[in-house]
Enzyme design. Structure first.
Site, PDB file in Angstrom:
ATOM      1  N   ASP A 169       2.007 -13.473  -6.724  1.00 54.36           N
ATOM      2  CA  ASP A 169       3.220 -12.726  -6.440  1.00 54.36           C
ATOM      3  C   ASP A 169       3.506 -11.825  -7.649  1.00 54.36           C
ATOM      4  OD1 ASP A 169       5.496 -11.718  -5.286  1.00 54.36           O
ATOM      5  OD2 ASP A 169       6.393 -13.648  -4.795  1.00 54.36           O
TER       6      ASP A 169
HETATM    7  C1  BGC Z   1       8.254 -11.229  -3.379  1.00 54.68           C
HETATM    8  C2  BGC Z   1       7.167 -11.257  -2.344  1.00 54.68           C
HETATM    9  C3  BGC Z   1       6.706  -9.852  -2.034  1.00 54.68           C
HETATM   10  C4  BGC Z   1       6.273  -9.186  -3.317  1.00 54.68           C
HETATM   11  C5  BGC Z   1       5.728  -7.782  -3.110  1.00 54.68           C
HETATM   12  C6  BGC Z   1       7.916 -10.356  -4.573  1.00 54.68           C
HETATM   13  O1  BGC Z   1       9.033 -10.148  -5.365  1.00 54.68           O
HETATM   14  O2  BGC Z   1       8.502 -12.555  -3.815  1.00 54.68           O
HETATM   15  O3  BGC Z   1       7.642 -11.907  -1.186  1.00 54.68           O
HETATM   16  O4  BGC Z   1       5.676  -9.877  -1.096  1.00 54.68           O
HETATM   17  O5  BGC Z   1       7.389  -9.111  -4.183  1.00 54.68           O
HETATM   18  O6  BGC Z   1       6.707  -6.887  -2.792  1.00 54.68           O
END
Ligand code: BGC
Length: 745
Positions: free
Chosen positions: A306
């Site tokens: 993530d």
């Molecule tokens: C979130 C994810 C997301 C990623 C990309 C993160 O802050 O936890 O769910 O897919 O950002 O945008």
């Protein structure tokens, strides 16, 4: 030979052929992966494992009136010098599909200039439809999808989201969220399919099937990404990205099965838990990422980190004592691709680590193979470019209709004293409250922007609740005043006067749009300003219909008794306003059911599948509305619950049937829910667990027999040694108010 036997034989032949074909395709892909890998330099490999955000290769962010601007030099540096394998996200604001095409084309043009012409895989959060494509169909959010309890709807939303995302040129969607929503404070609760393992697994599976079909290289399909593996949704203090403590048994009983279902459904990618479980950050957890995910669950796809979470092993968690150590720990734990996302530090550090022998080449090859495999599966090597022809498939009339239908089915009629709803069209209605005349609270986060709260960017042609009511019953019968904002009084005294002059008050309360950490709260109770406003309006003596637009079950007990009716809409999406008006006036019959327990008090967060201890002595499951609850404008009666036997062997199947009849005056949909209770067990057994559900539609007077099959998988649980087992003994099946006992030998 009988015709049916012949047809069956033919069907088997076709299925066999499809299987053989797909094995051949898999073998072909494996061969191509190997060949390509053997030609790659270490730098090219490490580059594939690097993912950067579009911000990192842009000059300017997008605004309401201006496109974001790519920085050609930076983009070339990323792809030609650092060989990055993936780019993600949007720079602030949704783009038109045409502009996405320009962006993706430019990226792939540069990728075509590289030595091996490996396409870049672009990833996006298309959370409730194509979030970042202007004008896209934006559906109810997951918690509301779960409230439909309708597998066809979940599948159809998967299909349409894929069509519109791929039509925008993007083949990789960071969705579905298969975290289980068992902590109502968590600001991402609405991104989940609710508190129940079975419901979430079924809906997640359907969504993936719809999104991927049987071939993700097709122009209307894409690769899904299960997230956030695993345990992210259960923070002890309810705040986003804070520690969870989950025993191995609990993990296996509640939090792993949804991911297991997603893997079985064929999702080729997984994103990792941004927080920590039992003191080990998700991105450092070898046991979860490799021993369980790979060795046990047999996942052979790509694991992506993530946002910035590899770095955070050093900067936040202090699990690593340097950025380089963080990269080593994450890669060795099982991260294949790092969402770095602003720079190329991951590339530089990983390169050094391999050269120093601290990360073996074998691990790099494994990770890169997984990345290449997904790119091959998506057909990106054949054609990495967007197809202009597909743009016409975005936001079609058919998609909008599907959206309206989903929204209607998602909204829960939780209370309807004296059958107060539906309203008559000639009643003078006073519409009020902070969620009455805005689109953003209906949609929540991941809508046009990350936080989803830029009301001015929302499509003007879509109806708020107020606008939908006006267009249904005419301006003359509708008065509006905001009354209060989400957390402060605005003009409640004037609003009170308006209320006194009306026949009925439609009071729209809830939460503003939010996403992730900015959505943290410290009290589940609906803010005092809204409760006070409701109390004031109730004092007018006029009947109040409460409409709740919210991402989690904010406690409303203080006012729940006094209001006539309650509609819980959660986040019903872009057609939410219309759907609410349809339900208020009886143009649609409510059929949503709660996919979570609606608590009575902020601390009363016992869930429906509670343990014996939770209902022992003075303890009790005493929510405002229980899991599975939802009323209709018609009535259903349940009769003739039958089991195929009252004694089965462990490997036998038990057939359960029940007759459901519409005994009211209106056509309606009912969710038939089957619960199982395992009476005695060596590990304390839940009060009951959902093991089957089916949504059926019945005309007045119509009756249907609904059949379920219960097998070993439903009877099983995680035993003392943390393995899935079935124990012989007595069980109870409950459907509606009906119960039947049976024994497993
Ligand atoms: C979130 C994810 C997301 C990623 C990309 C993160 O802050 O936890 O769910 O897919 O950002 O945008």
């Amino acid at each position: 030979m009988k015709l049916t036997t012949l047809l069956l034989g033919l069907l088997m032949l076709i299925i066999n052929n499809i299987e053989i074909q797909s094995q051949k395709d898999d073998a072909k892909i494996e061969k191509r992966v190997k060949e390509l890998l053997s030609k790659m330099t270490l730098e090219e490999k490490v580059g594939q494992m690097t993912q950067v955000t579009i911000q990192a290769v842009s000059k300017k962010q997008g605004t309401k009136n201006q496109h974001h601007e790519l920085d050609d030099a930076k983009l070339e540096e990323a792809i030609l010098k650092y060989h990055v394998g993936s780019i993600l996200n949007v720079y602030d604001v949704a783009h038109e599909a045409e502009y996405w095409h320009e962006v993706i084309t430019k990226i792939q043009d540069i990728a075509q200039k590289t030595r091996l012409k490996i396409p870049v895989i672009y990833g996006i959060d298309a959370i409730h439809g194509a979030t970042y494509t202007k004008g896209a169909t934006l559906f109810p959010q997951s918690l509301a999808i779960a409230s439909t309890w309708n597998k066809d709807i979940a599948r159809n939303i998967g299909e349409i989201t894929s069509i519109e995302t791929r039509a925008s040129g993007i083949p990789w969607n960071f969705y579905p969220v298969l975290d289980l929503g068992r902590q109502p404070l968590w600001p991402r609760l609405w991104e989940t399919f609710g508190e129940d393992v079975f419901l979430a697994s079924q809906l997640g599976t359907e969504y993936i099937k719809g999104a991927q079909g049987d071939d993700i290289s097709k122009p209307d399909k894409l690769a899904t990404c299960l997230k956030h593996y695993v345990g992210y949704s259960f923070p002890i203090n309810g705040l986003d990205r804070t520690p969870a403590w989950i025993s191995e048994r609990m993990l296996r009983e509640y939090f792993l099965p949804t991911f297991e279902a997603g893997i079985l459904a064929g999702s080729p990618t997984i994103m990792v838990n941004s927080a920590e479980v039992d003191g080990i950050p998700g991105h450092a957890n070898y046991h979860l990422l490799t021993e369980i995910l790979r060795d046990e669950l047999k996942f052979n796809g790509l694991v992506v980190s993530d946002w910035e979470d590899v770095k955070r092993l050093y900067t936040r968690d202090r699990i690593a004592s340097s950025p380089k150590e963080a990269v080593r720990i994450a890669v060795m734990a099982g991260i294949d691709m790092s969402m770095v996302p602003y720079d190329f530090s991951f590339y530089d550090l990983l390169l050094e680590l391999v050269k120093e022998g601290k990360v073996p080449m074998k691990r790099i090859d494994e990770a890169v193979s997984r990345i290449l495999r997904v790119k091959f599966q998506l057909g990106l090597f054949e054609n990495p470019y967007p197809d202009k022809e597909l743009i016409k498939n975005i936001a079609t009339k058919e998609h909008t209709n599907a959206n309206l239908n989903a929204a209607q089915e998602s909204i829960i009629l939780a209370k309807n004293e004296d059958d107060f709803l539906p309203l008559k069209r000639d009643k003078k209605v006073f519409v009020t409250g902070p969620t009455a005349n805005m689109l953003s609270p209906l949609n929540g986060g991941w809508t046009i922007t990350w936080q989803g709260n830029e009301e001015s960017l929302y499509p003007q042609e879509k109806n708020t609740i107020l606008e939908a009511i006006k267009s249904k019953v005419g301006e003359a019968n509708v008065k509006y005043m905001e009354g209060c904002s989400f957390d402060a009084d605005i003009n409640s005294n004037e609003a009170y006067m308006e209320a006194v002059n009306s026949d009925v008050i439609v009071l729209c309360l809830g939460e503003p749009a939010y996403c992730e950490t900015p959505g943290n709260i410290y009290d589940l109770t609906l803010p005092k300003a809204q409760i006070d406003y409701a109390t004031k309006l109730l004092n007018s003596g006029k009947p109040v219909v409460l409409v709740l637009v919210e991402g989690r079950p904010r406690v409303i007990t203080e006012i729940a008794k006094e209001v006539k009716s309650i509609l819980i809409a959660f986040l019903p999406g872009m057609e939410g306003g219309n759907a609410i008006a349809d339900l208020l006036y009886g143009d649609a019959n409510p059929s949503g059911k709660l996919p979570i327990t609606y608590p009575k008090s902020p601390n009363g967060i016992t869930l429906y599948d509670y343990k014996p201890l939770e209902s022992f002595d003075s303890n009790k499951y005493d929510p405002l509305f229980p899991f599975g609850h939802g009323l209709s404008y018609t009535k259903f009666s349940y009769n003739n619950l039958k089991l195929s036997s009252d004694k089965i062997k462990m490997n036998d199947k038990l057939i359960v049937s029940v007759d459901v009849e519409n005994v009211g005056k209106l056509k309606g949909k009912e969710v038939v829910q089957l619960y199982l209770t395992d009476l005695y067990g060596s590990v304390s057994r839940p009060n009951k667990q959902l093991k089957g559900f089916e949504k059926i539609e019945l005309n007045p007077g119509e009756r249907k027999t609904v059949t379920f099959t219960i097998d070993k998988s439903h009877l099983s649980f995680i035993g003392i040694d943390n393995k899935r087992i079935v124990e012989p003994g007595e069980f109870i099946i409950t459907v509606g108010e009906l119960k039947k006992h049976f024994f497993v030998e």
